[in-house]
Design a protein around this motif. Structure first.
Motif, PDB file in Angstrom:
ATOM      1  N   UNK A   8       0.817  -0.988   0.014  1.00  0.00           N
ATOM      2  CA  UNK A   8       0.201  -0.203   0.089  1.00  0.00           C
ATOM      3  C   UNK A   8       0.954   1.249  -0.038  1.00  0.00           C
ATOM      4  N   UNK A   9       0.637   2.094  -0.917  1.00  0.00           N
ATOM      5  CA  UNK A   9       1.344   3.206  -1.049  1.00  0.00           C
ATOM      6  C   UNK A   9       0.514   4.596  -0.889  1.00  0.00           C
ATOM      7  N   UNK A  10       1.246   5.713  -0.361  1.00  0.00           N
ATOM      8  CA  UNK A  10       0.378   6.753  -0.223  1.00  0.00           C
ATOM      9  C   UNK A  10       0.994   7.821  -1.404  1.00  0.00           C
ATOM     10  N   UNK A  11       0.355   8.269  -2.236  1.00  0.00           N
ATOM     11  CA  UNK A  11       1.056   9.079  -3.256  1.00  0.00           C
ATOM     12  C   UNK A  11       0.727  10.422  -3.097  1.00  0.00           C
ATOM     13  N   UNK A  12       1.758  11.487  -3.151  1.00  0.00           N
ATOM     14  CA  UNK A  12       1.469  12.889  -3.444  1.00  0.00           C
ATOM     15  C   UNK A  12       1.899  13.447  -4.698  1.00  0.00           C
ATOM     16  N   UNK A  13       1.046  14.315  -5.223  1.00  0.00           N
ATOM     17  CA  UNK A  13       1.504  15.074  -6.310  1.00  0.00           C
ATOM     18  C   UNK A  13       1.486  16.660  -6.052  1.00  0.00           C
ATOM     19  N   UNK A  14       2.516  17.266  -6.991  1.00  0.00           N
ATOM     20  CA  UNK A  14       2.588  18.640  -6.788  1.00  0.00           C
ATOM     21  C   UNK A  14       2.795  19.141  -8.438  1.00  0.00           C
ATOM     22  N   UNK A  15       2.190  20.053  -8.460  1.00  0.00           N
ATOM     23  CA  UNK A  15       2.226  20.652  -9.842  1.00  0.00           C
ATOM     24  C   UNK A  15       3.431  21.733  -9.941  1.00  0.00           C
ATOM     25  N   UNK A  16       4.311  21.813 -10.515  1.00  0.00           N
ATOM     26  CA  UNK A  16       5.349  22.565 -10.802  1.00  0.00           C
ATOM     27  C   UNK A  16       5.115  23.682 -11.997  1.00  0.00           C
ATOM     28  N   UNK A  17       5.215  25.127 -11.710  1.00  0.00           N
ATOM     29  CA  UNK A  17       4.827  26.061 -12.719  1.00  0.00           C
ATOM     30  C   UNK A  17       6.110  26.883 -13.031  1.00  0.00           C
ATOM     31  N   UNK A  18       5.867  27.443 -14.454  1.00  0.00           N
ATOM     32  CA  UNK A  18       7.141  28.451 -14.660  1.00  0.00           C
ATOM     33  C   UNK A  18       6.501  29.915 -14.169  1.00  0.00           C
ATOM     34  N   UNK A  19       7.483  30.819 -14.404  1.00  0.00           N
ATOM     35  CA  UNK A  19       7.173  32.263 -14.028  1.00  0.00           C
ATOM     36  C   UNK A  19       5.852  32.811 -14.267  1.00  0.00           C
TER      37      UNK A  19
END
Length: 169
Positions: A8-19
């Protein structure tokens, strides 16, 4: 996993954005929480076991908080043995003992409380007393108590106990 074992895994997502704020990439991290989930399941099973055992026990089981001066938990037999619904006991709150304990047993009970505060871990203290049943009769109870929880400074905060109706004796 590569070896075929399911985890079982816990997944985290983050969106990287440009300037300008436009998405450029997604960052992902995964943590294996298999052991945590197994422990959570075992804890749930253990809690269910305790709940069922306490419901079928012939004794009145309780946890009493010496600081708050009230019963914070009691099993079904505690309520049935005294004839009060759980909500009746909750309404009495800190007045349960002053309301239900026989007046002639009050001073001995105060001595018993002092003994409870001096208990070492694993020691028990016994006490016989009368409690008023919901029908107005007096029931003799015999209880055995021991330390359940201590404060950070080592003082006794809560006791766990079992009481049996010994009126017939």
């Amino acid at each position: 996993r590569r070896d075929g074992v399911r985890v079982t895994v816990a997944t985290r997502w983050a969106l990287d954005r440009d300037a300008q704020g436009r998405p450029t990439s997604i960052l992902q991290s995964e943590n294996d929480i298999t052991e945590w989930k197994i422990a959570e399941t075992r804890l749930r099973q253990s809690e269910e076991f305790v709940r069922r055992i306490s419901d079928i026990a012939p004794s009145m089981l309780y946890i009493y908080d010496l600081i708050e001066k009230r019963t914070i938990w009691g099993n079904r037999q505690m309520h049935e043995g005294l004839g009060y619904a759980p909500e009746d006991i909750r309404r009495m709150d800190q007045r349960v003992l002053s309301t239900l304990l026989h007046p002639e047993d009050w001073l001995r009970y105060q001595d018993h409380l002092g003994q409870l505060r001096r208990l070492a871990d694993g020691e028990t203290a016994e006490f016989q007393y009368r409690m008023r049943h919901a029908d107005g009769s007096w029931r003799w109870l015999h209880s055995r108590d021991m330390v359940f929880r201590r404060s950070p400074d080592g003082g006794v905060e809560q006791i766990v106990g079992a009481a049996m109706d010994v009126t017939e004796r």
